[in-house]
Design a protein around this motif. Structure first.
Motif, mmCIF file in Angstrom:
data_model
loop_
_atom_site.group_PDB
_atom_site.id
_atom_site.type_symbol
_atom_site.label_atom_id
_atom_site.label_comp_id
_atom_site.label_asym_id
_atom_site.label_seq_id
_atom_site.Cartn_x
_atom_site.Cartn_y
_atom_site.Cartn_z
ATOM 1 N N ASN A 132 0.942 -1.649 -0.487
ATOM 2 C CA ASN A 132 0.198 0.428 0.164
ATOM 3 C C ASN A 132 1.055 1.148 -0.273
ATOM 4 O OD1 ASN A 132 -2.460 -1.398 0.352
ATOM 5 N ND2 ASN A 132 -2.186 -1.409 2.372
ATOM 6 N N TYR A 133 0.053 2.183 -0.624
ATOM 7 C CA TYR A 133 1.095 3.725 -0.913
ATOM 8 C C TYR A 133 0.213 4.749 -0.245
ATOM 9 C CZ TYR A 133 5.100 1.245 -2.421
ATOM 10 O OH TYR A 133 6.126 0.807 -2.277
ATOM 11 N N PHE A 134 1.189 5.569 0.451
ATOM 12 C CA PHE A 134 0.153 7.037 1.113
ATOM 13 C C PHE A 134 1.075 8.390 0.759
ATOM 14 C CE2 PHE A 134 0.548 2.768 3.879
ATOM 15 C CZ PHE A 134 -1.537 3.255 3.604
ATOM 16 N N ALA A 135 0.337 9.553 0.481
ATOM 17 C CA ALA A 135 0.557 10.691 -0.038
ATOM 18 C C ALA A 135 0.802 11.507 1.337
ATOM 19 C CB ALA A 135 0.143 10.900 -0.799
ATOM 20 N N ALA A 177 -0.334 8.774 10.535
ATOM 21 C CA ALA A 177 -1.266 9.831 10.982
ATOM 22 C C ALA A 177 -1.395 11.480 10.008
ATOM 23 C CB ALA A 177 -1.575 10.378 12.138
ATOM 24 N N GLY A 178 -1.927 11.368 9.562
ATOM 25 C CA GLY A 178 -1.910 12.700 8.149
ATOM 26 C C GLY A 178 -1.998 12.130 6.494
ATOM 27 N N LYS A 179 -1.807 10.872 6.216
ATOM 28 C CA LYS A 179 -0.795 10.528 5.162
ATOM 29 C C LYS A 179 -2.422 9.696 4.251
ATOM 30 C CE LYS A 179 3.053 9.490 4.240
ATOM 31 N NZ LYS A 179 3.999 8.213 4.167
ATOM 32 N N THR A 180 -2.749 10.522 3.042
ATOM 33 C CA THR A 180 -2.999 9.635 2.762
ATOM 34 C C THR A 180 -3.641 8.706 1.608
ATOM 35 O OG1 THR A 180 -4.476 11.764 1.926
ATOM 36 C CG2 THR A 180 -4.911 10.264 0.572
#
Length: 125
Positions: free
Chosen positions: A84-87, A100-103
């Motif tokens: 999974n990848y997050f921005a 926390a705070g990543k999408t």
């Protein structure tokens, strides 16, 4: 050298204007983007939160129209298969670290192919 691969032109994203110049250092990279209070594309969350992923292959100036992907596939992403990848909200940098705070922006099926599914869900604190 990330590149859009599959992009459904009617529902796979949206078009908007860039808020600032997109520089050479940012080319061929997948970046999480949002919209500022003027509705312009910015790196990171902006005013709306991260709403898509942008990959540009040439320098674009502020005010240029770009296609922001919300649903599609990016090749030559360079990640790890089955991850999974997050921005990040601050600068749109995409990586595999959930915090926390990543999408959440998507997952890889092969290491080099990111399946983008941005719903704007932020990782809770």
């Amino acid at each position: 050298m990330a590149r859009y691969d599959k992009y459904e032109p009617y529902a796979g994203g949206f078009r908007a204007l860039l808020n600032a110049d997109w520089l050479e250092a940012d080319l061929n990279k997948a970046v999480g983007v949002g919209l500022n209070t003027s509705g312009l594309v910015v790196k990171g969350a902006g005013n709306t939160g991260v709403r898509g992923v942008l990959v540009l292959t040439k320098i674009r100036k502020a005010g240029a129209v770009v296609d922001v992907m919300t649903d599609g596939e990016i090749t030559e992403f360079g990640g790890t298969a089955g991850t999974n990848y997050f921005a990040a909200a601050a600068d749109g940098v995409i990586n595999a670290t959930s915090a926390a705070g990543k999408t959440f922006v998507g997952q890889t099926v092969e290491g080099g192919r990111l399946i983008v599914r941005v719903a704007g869900s932020v990782v809770p604190a």
